[in-house]
Scaffold this motif. Structure first.
Motif, PDB file in Angstrom:
ATOM      1  N   LEU A 144      -2.318   4.951  -8.036  1.00  0.00           N
ATOM      2  CA  LEU A 144      -2.315   4.464  -6.447  1.00  0.00           C
ATOM      3  C   LEU A 144      -2.514   2.820  -6.835  1.00  0.00           C
ATOM      4  O   LEU A 144      -3.408   2.418  -7.423  1.00  0.00           O
ATOM      5  CB  LEU A 144      -3.505   5.111  -5.696  1.00  0.00           C
ATOM      6  CG  LEU A 144      -3.707   4.293  -4.531  1.00  0.00           C
ATOM      7  CD1 LEU A 144      -2.536   4.220  -3.401  1.00  0.00           C
ATOM      8  CD2 LEU A 144      -5.104   4.895  -3.873  1.00  0.00           C
ATOM      9  N   LEU A 145      -1.450   2.385  -6.317  1.00  0.00           N
ATOM     10  CA  LEU A 145      -1.668   0.778  -5.811  1.00  0.00           C
ATOM     11  C   LEU A 145      -2.043   0.578  -4.551  1.00  0.00           C
ATOM     12  O   LEU A 145      -1.181   0.947  -3.613  1.00  0.00           O
ATOM     13  CB  LEU A 145      -0.227   0.031  -6.354  1.00  0.00           C
ATOM     14  CG  LEU A 145      -0.669  -1.395  -6.472  1.00  0.00           C
ATOM     15  CD1 LEU A 145      -0.072  -1.973  -7.458  1.00  0.00           C
ATOM     16  CD2 LEU A 145      -0.085  -2.008  -5.339  1.00  0.00           C
ATOM     17  N   THR A 200       1.991   5.776  -6.390  1.00  0.00           N
ATOM     18  CA  THR A 200       1.972   5.566  -5.005  1.00  0.00           C
ATOM     19  C   THR A 200       1.275   4.453  -4.254  1.00  0.00           C
ATOM     20  O   THR A 200       0.550   3.740  -4.872  1.00  0.00           O
ATOM     21  CB  THR A 200       0.813   6.926  -4.227  1.00  0.00           C
ATOM     22  OG1 THR A 200      -0.278   6.559  -4.937  1.00  0.00           O
ATOM     23  CG2 THR A 200       1.361   8.295  -4.776  1.00  0.00           C
ATOM     24  N   VAL A 201       1.950   4.060  -3.135  1.00  0.00           N
ATOM     25  CA  VAL A 201       1.282   2.754  -2.627  1.00  0.00           C
ATOM     26  C   VAL A 201       0.916   2.942  -1.153  1.00  0.00           C
ATOM     27  O   VAL A 201       1.759   3.787  -0.526  1.00  0.00           O
ATOM     28  CB  VAL A 201       2.604   1.608  -2.666  1.00  0.00           C
ATOM     29  CG1 VAL A 201       2.090   0.370  -2.094  1.00  0.00           C
ATOM     30  CG2 VAL A 201       3.113   1.532  -4.112  1.00  0.00           C
ATOM     31  N   ALA A 202      -0.130   2.784  -0.942  1.00  0.00           N
ATOM     32  CA  ALA A 202      -0.698   2.946   0.582  1.00  0.00           C
ATOM     33  C   ALA A 202      -1.873   1.929   0.668  1.00  0.00           C
ATOM     34  O   ALA A 202      -2.653   1.542  -0.076  1.00  0.00           O
ATOM     35  CB  ALA A 202      -1.166   4.426   0.707  1.00  0.00           C
ATOM     36  N   PHE A 203      -2.357   1.568   1.936  1.00  0.00           N
ATOM     37  CA  PHE A 203      -3.185   0.727   2.421  1.00  0.00           C
ATOM     38  C   PHE A 203      -4.185   1.332   3.410  1.00  0.00           C
ATOM     39  O   PHE A 203      -3.868   2.265   3.957  1.00  0.00           O
ATOM     40  CB  PHE A 203      -2.801  -0.623   2.900  1.00  0.00           C
ATOM     41  CG  PHE A 203      -2.118  -0.808   4.195  1.00  0.00           C
ATOM     42  CD1 PHE A 203      -2.809  -1.024   5.261  1.00  0.00           C
ATOM     43  CD2 PHE A 203      -0.807  -0.362   4.220  1.00  0.00           C
ATOM     44  CE1 PHE A 203      -2.120  -0.980   6.503  1.00  0.00           C
ATOM     45  CE2 PHE A 203      -0.107  -0.384   5.554  1.00  0.00           C
ATOM     46  CZ  PHE A 203      -0.685  -0.755   6.663  1.00  0.00           C
ATOM     47  N   GLY A 204      -5.448   0.665   3.401  1.00  0.00           N
ATOM     48  CA  GLY A 204      -6.139   1.137   4.612  1.00  0.00           C
ATOM     49  C   GLY A 204      -6.513   2.607   4.294  1.00  0.00           C
ATOM     50  O   GLY A 204      -6.760   3.261   3.302  1.00  0.00           O
ATOM     51  N   THR A 205      -6.662   3.512   5.436  1.00  0.00           N
ATOM     52  CA  THR A 205      -6.997   4.737   5.622  1.00  0.00           C
ATOM     53  C   THR A 205      -6.059   5.703   4.882  1.00  0.00           C
ATOM     54  O   THR A 205      -6.397   6.443   4.245  1.00  0.00           O
ATOM     55  CB  THR A 205      -7.174   5.101   7.162  1.00  0.00           C
ATOM     56  OG1 THR A 205      -8.326   4.384   7.864  1.00  0.00           O
ATOM     57  CG2 THR A 205      -7.172   6.824   7.364  1.00  0.00           C
ATOM     58  N   VAL A 232       3.279   5.518   1.199  1.00  0.00           N
ATOM     59  CA  VAL A 232       2.578   6.775   2.120  1.00  0.00           C
ATOM     60  C   VAL A 232       1.948   5.576   3.176  1.00  0.00           C
ATOM     61  O   VAL A 232       1.199   4.786   2.957  1.00  0.00           O
ATOM     62  CB  VAL A 232       1.709   7.480   1.679  1.00  0.00           C
ATOM     63  CG1 VAL A 232       1.007   8.469   2.642  1.00  0.00           C
ATOM     64  CG2 VAL A 232       2.274   8.366   0.599  1.00  0.00           C
ATOM     65  N   GLU A 233       2.642   5.933   4.358  1.00  0.00           N
ATOM     66  CA  GLU A 233       2.066   4.974   5.540  1.00  0.00           C
ATOM     67  C   GLU A 233       1.885   5.859   7.039  1.00  0.00           C
ATOM     68  O   GLU A 233       2.273   6.911   6.973  1.00  0.00           O
ATOM     69  CB  GLU A 233       2.834   3.831   5.853  1.00  0.00           C
ATOM     70  CG  GLU A 233       3.432   2.936   4.701  1.00  0.00           C
ATOM     71  CD  GLU A 233       4.382   2.021   4.952  1.00  0.00           C
ATOM     72  OE1 GLU A 233       4.010   0.914   5.796  1.00  0.00           O
ATOM     73  OE2 GLU A 233       5.379   1.760   4.499  1.00  0.00           O
ATOM     74  N   MET A 234       0.747   5.002   7.796  1.00  0.00           N
ATOM     75  CA  MET A 234       0.778   5.757   9.029  1.00  0.00           C
ATOM     76  C   MET A 234       1.519   5.162  10.240  1.00  0.00           C
ATOM     77  O   MET A 234       1.243   4.568  11.077  1.00  0.00           O
ATOM     78  CB  MET A 234      -0.718   5.867   9.355  1.00  0.00           C
ATOM     79  CG  MET A 234      -1.681   6.609   8.432  1.00  0.00           C
ATOM     80  SD  MET A 234      -3.467   6.012   8.406  1.00  0.00           S
ATOM     81  CE  MET A 234      -3.902   5.966  10.182  1.00  0.00           C
TER      82      MET A 234
END
Length: 367
Positions: free
Chosen positions: A278-279, A252-257, A305-307
Motif C-alpha cells: 500500500l502506498l 494499492t494506492v489509497a488515502f484517508g479512511t 481505491v477511493e471513496m
C-alpha cells in the motif's frame, strides 16, 4: 505525554489551539460541526476570537483579513461549504496569505448526504477556484494523524505563505480514537515573524496585501513567482506512507479512511501469498509521485481505491507514465468500500485465482 480519547473534529480544534491558532471564522455544516463547537468554547479561554459568520463566503473573507494582519487563523466546512469559499481561497493564494482550511468531506454532488466520501479530491488538489494557484493538501488517516497534520499545516502555511487544507472525511471527523497529545510539543511551533503583515507602518514602508494586478506584465511576474514557489513545494514536501511496498508486485494506492480499509485487504492478501503493498499519500498536493515511482521497480499493476468515482487515479496514472496498468475501484454516495471486495479486486488485477490463493493462505496457517 497525555493519552486520551478524542473525536476527530475536536482533535483538529485542540491541535490548532496548541499550534497557536487564535482566530476561527466559520459556518456550521454536518459532518464537521463539532470542530467549530469545540473552538467556540475553547478559543475565548485562550484569549482568541471565535466568530460564526453569516455565510461561508463571509467566513473565508474574514480569514483573509486576519491572515493579512499576521494572525494564525483557521476555517472549516464540508464539501458544498468549501465550494462557497473557493473564490476567497483563490484570493488568499494570490495574496500569499497563510491559513489553514479544513474540509471534512460528505457525499455529493450537490447537497448529497452527510455520509463520508472523498469526492472533493479534484476541488482540493486542482484548485477549486479561478487562476493558476495551488494549495497544500494534507490527508490524515487516523485521529492521531489529524493532530499531527494540523500542527504541520500551520507550520507549512507560515513557511510558504500559502493556504493549507486538511482534507478528511465524515468518518474521520466523527470517529473517536486514543491519541497521544502533548501541548509541550508545540512550544516551538509559534508564528514566525511576519514582516510583510499589515500591522501598521510604525516608521517603515507600508505593507500592502493585494491580489489585483492591472498591468499584465506585472501580473505575469507575480504568477511566475508563485509557480516557482509551487515547484519548491513539490520538491520538498511530498509525503507518503509506504506499507509492504518493497517487494510488492501489486501496489494499492489509497488515502484517508479508504487507506485503512485497503491496509486490511493487503494483510489478507499477503496471507494468501500475494505480494501486494500500500502506498498512502499523506500530501495529496504535492502528490507523492517520487514514492510511487520507486515502487514501480517490481510492480506490474497498480490498484487505486477511493471513496469517489475516480479522481486521485488520474494523478496515479500521470505519475506511473504508462509503465504499468492502473486499475480503479471506488464506492460513491457515502458508501465505504469493504476489505473483502478490495481483496478480490487485488486478486483480479493480479491475475490470481481466488481458490488457489485461499489454499495458499490455509497452508500458511496449517489449514
Amino acid at each position: 505525554m497525555t493519552r486520551r480519547l478524542m473525536k476527530g473534529n475536536e482533535a483538529i480544534g485542540a491541535a490548532a489551539l496548541a499550534a497557536g491558532c487564535r482566530y476561527f471564522f466559520g459556518y456550521p455544516i454536518t459532518p464537521q460541526t463539532e470542530l467549530p463547537e469545540y473552538l467556540a468554547r475553547r478559543l475565548p479561554e485562550a484569549g482568541g476570537v471565535f466568530l460564526q459568520a453569516e455565510s461561508e463566503i463571509a467566513a473565508i473573507n474574514m480569514v483573509y483579513g486576519a491572515a493579512a494582519a499576521g494572525a494564525r487563523v483557521m476555517t472549516s466546512s464540508s464539501s458544498p461549504g468549501i465550494s462557497l469559499k473557493t473564490e476567497g481561497i483563490s484570493y488568499l493564494a494570490a495574496a500569499e496569505l497563510p491559513c489553514v482550511i479544513v474540509n471534512i468531506m460528505r457525499g455529493g454532488p450537490g447537497l448529497g448526504g452527510i455520509q463520508p466520501a472523498q469526492s472533493d479530491y479534484f476541488q482540493a488538489t486542482k484548485g477549486g477556484g479561478h487562476g493558476d494557484y495551488r494549495i497544500i493538501v494534507l490527508a490524515p488517516a487516523s485521529v492521531q494523524e489529524i493532530i499531527d497534520l494540523t500542527r504541520l499545516a500551520f507550520e507549512l502555511a507560515d513557511l510558504y505563505r500559502n493556504p493549507v487544507m486538511i482534507l478528511g472525511d465524515g468518518l474521520l471527523g466523527q470517529m473517536m480514537e486514543a491519541v497521544e497529545f502533548n501541548e509541550e510539543d508545540d512550544k516551538g511551533n509559534r508564528p514566525i515573524p511576519k514582516t510583510w503583515a499589515t500591522t501598521g507602518c510604525k516608521g517603515r514602508k507600508k505593507n500592502i496585501i493585494n491580489s489585483l494586478y492591472l498591468d499584465p506584465a506585472e501580473l505575469e511576474q507575480h504568477n511566475l513567482h508563485l509557480q516557482e514557489k509551487y515547484r519548491e513545494i513539490v520538491q520538498k514536501e511530498q509525503r507518503a506512507e509506504e506499507y509492504l511496498t518493497r517487494d510488492a508486485e501489486i501496489i494499492t494506492v489509497a488515502f484517508g479512511t479508504a487507506a485503512r480499509i485497503v491496509k486490511e485487504a493487503v494483510v489478507s492478501a499477503r496471507a494468501r501469498g500475494i505480494k501486494v503493498g500500500l502506498l498512502r499519500p499523506i500530501t495529496l498536493w504535492p502528490f507523492p509521485e517520487n514514492a510511487l515511482k520507486r515502487s514501480l521497480q517490481r510492480a506490474r499493476a497498480i490498484l487505486t481505491v477511493e471513496m469517489n468515482a475516480g479522481q486521485m487515479v488520474e494523478d496515479v496514472k500521470l505519475a506511473v507514465e504508462g509503465k504499468v496498468p492502473v486499475y480503479f475501484y471506488g464506492r460513491t454516495g457515502g458508501i465505504l468500500p469493504d476489505s473483502r471486495t478490495v481483496l478480490k479486486e487485488i486478486q483480479r488485477v493480479g491475475g490470481y485465482d481466488y481458490e488457489d490463493s485461499l489454499s495458499k493462505a490455509e497452508s500458511l496457517v496449517g489449514g
